[in-house]
Each structure stands twice: as structure tokens, then as C-alpha cells.
Design an enzyme around this catalytic site. Structure first.
Site, PDB file in Angstrom:
ATOM      1  N   ASN A 208      54.475  17.183  24.963  1.00 19.69           N
ATOM      2  CA  ASN A 208      55.071  18.357  24.306  1.00 19.69           C
ATOM      3  C   ASN A 208      55.788  19.209  25.350  1.00 19.69           C
ATOM      4  O   ASN A 208      55.769  18.886  26.538  1.00 19.69           O
ATOM      5  CB  ASN A 208      53.997  19.154  23.556  1.00 19.69           C
ATOM      6  CG  ASN A 208      52.876  19.546  24.488  1.00 19.69           C
ATOM      7  OD1 ASN A 208      53.073  20.301  25.431  1.00 19.69           O
ATOM      8  ND2 ASN A 208      51.677  19.019  24.255  1.00 19.69           N
ATOM      9  N   ASP A 274      47.209  16.857  19.542  1.00 20.49           N
ATOM     10  CA  ASP A 274      46.222  16.688  18.474  1.00 20.49           C
ATOM     11  C   ASP A 274      45.947  15.206  18.205  1.00 20.49           C
ATOM     12  O   ASP A 274      44.881  14.858  17.706  1.00 20.49           O
ATOM     13  CB  ASP A 274      46.720  17.371  17.193  1.00 20.49           C
ATOM     14  CG  ASP A 274      46.732  18.886  17.352  1.00 20.49           C
ATOM     15  OD1 ASP A 274      45.851  19.404  18.074  1.00 20.49           O
ATOM     16  OD2 ASP A 274      47.622  19.555  16.789  1.00 20.49           O
ATOM     17  N   LYS A 284      54.443  -3.451  28.700  1.00 16.29           N
ATOM     18  CA  LYS A 284      55.571  -2.694  28.151  1.00 16.29           C
ATOM     19  C   LYS A 284      55.970  -3.287  26.793  1.00 16.29           C
ATOM     20  O   LYS A 284      56.162  -4.506  26.687  1.00 16.29           O
ATOM     21  CB  LYS A 284      56.744  -2.768  29.126  1.00 16.29           C
ATOM     22  CG  LYS A 284      57.926  -1.974  28.658  1.00 16.29           C
ATOM     23  CD  LYS A 284      59.124  -2.147  29.570  1.00 16.29           C
ATOM     24  CE  LYS A 284      60.336  -1.522  28.918  1.00 16.29           C
ATOM     25  NZ  LYS A 284      61.584  -2.130  29.334  1.00 16.29           N
ATOM     26  N   PRO A 301      39.924  14.594  20.318  1.00 21.43           N
ATOM     27  CA  PRO A 301      38.859  15.587  20.170  1.00 21.43           C
ATOM     28  C   PRO A 301      39.440  16.994  20.286  1.00 21.43           C
ATOM     29  O   PRO A 301      40.404  17.207  21.035  1.00 21.43           O
ATOM     30  CB  PRO A 301      37.935  15.292  21.354  1.00 21.43           C
ATOM     31  CG  PRO A 301      38.766  14.509  22.313  1.00 21.43           C
ATOM     32  CD  PRO A 301      39.793  13.780  21.524  1.00 21.43           C
ATOM     33  N   ASP A 302      38.890  17.935  19.545  1.00 16.72           N
ATOM     34  CA  ASP A 302      39.296  19.336  19.695  1.00 16.72           C
ATOM     35  C   ASP A 302      38.403  19.931  20.791  1.00 16.72           C
ATOM     36  O   ASP A 302      37.246  20.280  20.559  1.00 16.72           O
ATOM     37  CB  ASP A 302      39.137  20.084  18.371  1.00 16.72           C
ATOM     38  CG  ASP A 302      39.761  21.471  18.445  1.00 16.72           C
ATOM     39  OD1 ASP A 302      39.668  22.106  19.516  1.00 16.72           O
ATOM     40  OD2 ASP A 302      40.354  21.920  17.449  1.00 16.72           O
ATOM     41  N   PHE A 319      43.975  29.475  23.312  1.00 17.66           N
ATOM     42  CA  PHE A 319      45.326  29.955  23.042  1.00 17.66           C
ATOM     43  C   PHE A 319      45.707  29.539  21.632  1.00 17.66           C
ATOM     44  O   PHE A 319      45.120  28.618  21.067  1.00 17.66           O
ATOM     45  CB  PHE A 319      46.328  29.379  24.053  1.00 17.66           C
ATOM     46  CG  PHE A 319      46.528  30.267  25.234  1.00 17.66           C
ATOM     47  CD1 PHE A 319      45.571  30.349  26.220  1.00 17.66           C
ATOM     48  CD2 PHE A 319      47.677  31.058  25.345  1.00 17.66           C
ATOM     49  CE1 PHE A 319      45.733  31.198  27.312  1.00 17.66           C
ATOM     50  CE2 PHE A 319      47.856  31.902  26.422  1.00 17.66           C
ATOM     51  CZ  PHE A 319      46.886  31.976  27.403  1.00 17.66           C
ATOM     52  N   LYS A 333      42.321  30.720  13.062  1.00 14.97           N
ATOM     53  CA  LYS A 333      42.041  29.804  14.171  1.00 14.97           C
ATOM     54  C   LYS A 333      40.823  30.224  14.989  1.00 14.97           C
ATOM     55  O   LYS A 333      40.003  29.383  15.363  1.00 14.97           O
ATOM     56  CB  LYS A 333      43.281  29.662  15.067  1.00 14.97           C
ATOM     57  CG  LYS A 333      43.335  28.357  15.809  1.00 14.97           C
ATOM     58  CD  LYS A 333      44.676  28.118  16.494  1.00 14.97           C
ATOM     59  CE  LYS A 333      45.645  27.342  15.633  1.00 14.97           C
ATOM     60  NZ  LYS A 333      46.904  27.038  16.307  1.00 14.97           N
ATOM     61  N   LYS A 337      37.754  27.750  15.495  1.00 17.78           N
ATOM     62  CA  LYS A 337      37.425  27.219  16.830  1.00 17.78           C
ATOM     63  C   LYS A 337      36.085  27.741  17.338  1.00 17.78           C
ATOM     64  O   LYS A 337      35.418  27.087  18.116  1.00 17.78           O
ATOM     65  CB  LYS A 337      38.515  27.606  17.836  1.00 17.78           C
ATOM     66  CG  LYS A 337      39.914  27.123  17.477  1.00 17.78           C
ATOM     67  CD  LYS A 337      40.177  25.722  17.958  1.00 17.78           C
ATOM     68  CE  LYS A 337      41.634  25.343  17.765  1.00 17.78           C
ATOM     69  NZ  LYS A 337      41.930  23.988  18.189  1.00 17.78           N
TER      70      LYS A 337
END
Ligand code: CTP
Length: 391
Positions: A208, A274, A284, A301-302, A319, A333, A337
Site C-alpha cells: 500500500n 488486511d 516466478k 491476523p488483526d 491508527f 474502530k 479493536k
């Protein structure tokens, strides 16, 4: 961080002198007043005018540049909170260690009774010279703060020890020394940073746009406030504190979990993917005749949720990156969490967040009390977050 501080930079004649232009800018950006003095030979490498323009102050070279009654080496000593010698050549180091005062810079060092940072830079053989090392040791033994040179490609065309250390190292050392606010002394803090890398095959991955800058700013701020810091990062970072580099969410979970209940605080600033690729290909992947291919992803896993559930003694901070309904989503959230604090930022804004050097955040506690930190540099935001968490 350096507001109302005066930093006196002493430049001697090493080729790394050109790098000090950027150091001046770093100090100025942090709000410091910068004064510069140069040895006469350093003028061959970087101009007085450049440093005068960047520092917005007169630059001194000679002992007899005196315009007022007060000699410069005394008046600048009075004015400055710290002196930074960078680059410090073998010649200047050796003169200082022996009390020689043959130019304005060495005379000033001799008269300076506040902290002095020395950042040597020179050819490897000069660095290894027995007398240079003895002189440097003499300075280290007498409370001079040495930022040792690094190994790398040198201007003389060779590779070895002698390259000026990273400017960040000198900057952080300056803040560390000048910042009496050692509020976090004795605290152990672990901070994750960067976007995780989820491999598809040996040459491809999913990741990301997280730059990791906010995590690094938190780690720098915690270090400046006296904490024992560990940065768990998805990219390389040369820092005066411990940095562990890894790639995937699974690796991060393993690394972070071992600190839970063993440190005072864990801050999950990393952008953890995620999902990861279900079947990693050892070879490859080859292009096929199909116009479409499918890659199956499985849930990662969170980490934040897991460590929050397992923590008894460690403060857990998460965050919350949202592109819409920032505060509504943040309130959901933090409940989901189960962490102690959640820092929410709006990633849809171009002027803050991802890759930017600035941020604007809301900090929520687990009762959903909200505090707003207005747009500021990430390092200043980081200080405010840490002040809040440990208030
Ligand atoms: N996080 C984590 N493990 C994951 C995903 C996220 O530990 N697998 C952490 C992040 O480090 C961050 C917090 O959870 O501190 C929130 O991350 P964010 O991307 O905002 O939320 P997600 O949990 O991924 O939920 P969503 O993507 O649906 O908003």
C-alpha cells in the site's frame, strides 16, 4: 522542537561541508536560530554566502571580523545553546583536543562551556590514524558528543569508514541534548511503521502507499523524550535506536506479539495489509494465454485487535486511516479493536497523511473522548500524541 534555541555550527574543511547546508535548513525548519562559523579552508568547499542565505545570519571566519567591542568567539559562545562541529576534520579534532586556538572556530570551541557535538568526516586512513583516534577519545572522555562517521563511498574514490554520518543522526542528537523534557525516560516503547509487503511470488508483491513517516516521527519523538525505542519497520532506517526490518503481516504479528506485556506501550502505526496471497508461488509466475487471472487472498491476523485483547500491562495504541466519515468510523474502530487510544486521520486529504511531512489527527481514548491536533509537522504531532498517551 528547537524553538528559541540557538545552534552554533562550526564547519571545517572536509568535502562533506556541502551537506551542512541541508543541516542548517533542518534546524531552521525546527524553529532554531542558526549561527555558522567556518575555518578559512572550508571556504574552498562551500561559500560563506550560501550559509549566510540559509542561516539568515552573518557567517564568521576570522578572529578579527569584529564589528562590535565584543569578540565573536565570546559573544557567539554566550548566545548559543549548543555547538555542532560538522564536518570535523582530523586537523580540527586534533587541535581542539590539544587546546589549540589558531582560528575563530578552534578559539570558540576552547571557550564554549555548553554541549558540543562532533561529527567527524575524513579519509579512512586518516580516521584510522592512531593519533586522530587518541584525540577523539580524549574528547569523548570529556563529554563531547561524538556522532561517529559511517562506512561508505568516500570523495577520495575509496570505500570505507569516514563518511559523515546521516544528518538525521546529528539532528536527533541535537534535539536529544537540548530537550530537557525527558518525560519518557525509563519507558519502553515499540512502534510499527510502513506498509506490509505481501508476496505473490519471488518478484511480485501486494502493498500500500503508506510511507511510514508518521511511525518514524513517533519513534524519533519517543527517543527524543528519553524512551527506549524499538521501531518495527517494513523499510530500512538508520536510527540511534533499535530498528527491526520485516515484510509481511505474519512476520509483524510474530515480532510485535513478543513485546506485549513486556513494554510500556505499543503503537501500531503500520499499514498492515488486511489480506495476503493464499498460495505463494516459490517460482516466478509465468504469463499465460488467459486475459484474466485470479489470485486468491486470505485474511491476515488483526495484530492490533489481538494484542489489545492479550495486553494486561502494555498501553496499546492504534491508527485509523479513513477516507470518509472519519470520526464515526474511528469510534466504531476503537470499540472493535479494544485498544487504549486510536489516532484517526483523514487519508483523502492531499495535504496531510500518506507521504506528506504534515498531519492533522484526532486522538480518541477508549471512552471515545476526542482531542484534535491541528495540522502540524509529523514530528510535532508525534510529540503531542506521546504527551497525551503518557499524560
Ligand atoms: N491493523 C492491524 N492488523 C491488521 C490491520 C490493521 O494491526 N491486519 C492495525 C493498523 O496498524 C492500525 C489499525 O489496525 O493501527 C487500523 O488500521 P486500518 O487500516 O485503519 O483499519 P483496518 O483494521 O484495516 O480496517 P478497515 O480497513 O476496514 O478500515
Amino acid at each position: 522542537m528547537l524553538k528559541d534555541k540557538t545552534i552554533l555550527i562550526g564547519i571545517s574543511a572536509g568535502i562533506a561541508a556541502y551537506k551542512i547546508c541541508e543541516l542548517v535548513r533542518m534546524y531552521k525548519r525546527a524553529g532554531a536560530k542558526v549561527r555558522v562559523m567556518m575555518t578559512p579552508n572550508s571556504l574552498h568547499l562551500v561559500t560563506k554566502l550560501t550559509l549566510e542565505s540559509l542561516s539568515q545570519n552573518e557567517v564568521f571566519v576570522e578572529n578579527f571580523d569584529i564589528k562590535e567591542y565584543k569578540p565573536e568567539h565570546i559573544s557567539l559562545c554566550d548566545e548559543a545553546d549548543i555547538m555542532v562541529l560538522a564536518p570535523a576534520t582530523a586537523n580540527t579534532i586534533s587541535k581542539i583536543a590539544n587546546g589549540i586556538c589558531d582560528n575563530l572556530l578552534t578559539s570558540t570551541v576552547c571557550a564554549f562551556n555548553k554541549p558540543i557535538i562532533i561529527a567527524p568526516a575524513m579519509n579512512t586512513n586518516m580516521w584510522n590514524n592512531k593519533f586522530v583516534q587518541e584525540n577523539l577519545q580524549k574528547l569523548a572522555d570529556n563529554n563531547y558528543h561524538i556522532c561517529n562517521p559511517e562506512c561508505g563511498f568516500l570523495a577520495c574514490g575509496t570505500e570505507g569508514v569516514g563518511r559523515l554520518c546521516e544528518l538525521d543522526t546529528i539532528y536527533n542528537k541535537t534535539v536529544e541534548i537540548l530537550n530537557e523534557n525527558k518525560k519518557l525516560a525509563g519507558k519502553k516503547i515499540v512502534i510499527s511503521a510502513g506498509g506490509t509487503v505481501e508476496k505473490i511470488d519471488p518478484v511480485r508483491y501486494i502493498s500500500n502507499f503508506s510511507s511510514g513517516k508518521m511511525g518514524v516521527a513517533l519513534a524519533d519523538a519517543a527517543y527524543q523524550m528519553g524512551a527506549e525505542v524499538t521501531l518495527v519497520s517494513t523499510f530500512e532506517a538508520k536510527k540511534p535506536y533499535k530498528v527491526t526490518k520485516l515484510q509481511s503481516a505474519i512476520e509483524m504479528e510474530k515480532e510485535i506479539s513478543q513485546y506485549n506485556n513486556n513494554v510500556d506501550c505499543i503503537i501500531m502505526a503500520a499499514a498492515v495489509a488486511d489480506y495476503r496471497v493464499k498460495d505463494y508461488s516459490e517460482q516466478k509466475m509465468k504469463k499465460t494465454s488467459d486475459d484474466e487471472i485470479e489470485i486468491k487472498l486470505v485474511k491476515n491476523p488483526d495484530i492490533l485487535k489481538k494484542i489489545s485483547a492479550e495486553s494486561n500491562t502494555t498501553k496499546i495504541v492504534g491508527f485509523c486511516a479513513e477516507s470518509e466519515n472519519l470520526l464515526e468510523n474511528a469510534k466504531i474502530k476503537i470499540k472493535n479493536k479494544g485498544c487504549d487510544y486510536l489516532i484517526a486521520n483523514d487519508i483523502s486529504r492531499k495535504d496531510i497523511g500518506f507521504s506528506s511531512d504534515e498531519n492533522e489527527v484526532y486522538i480518541l481514548d477508549n471512552n471515545c473522548n476526542i482531542e484534535h491536533f491541528e495540522k502540524d509537522s509529523k514530528i510535532n504531532i508525534a510529540h503531542k500524541i506521546l504527551e497525551k498517551i503518557f499524560e
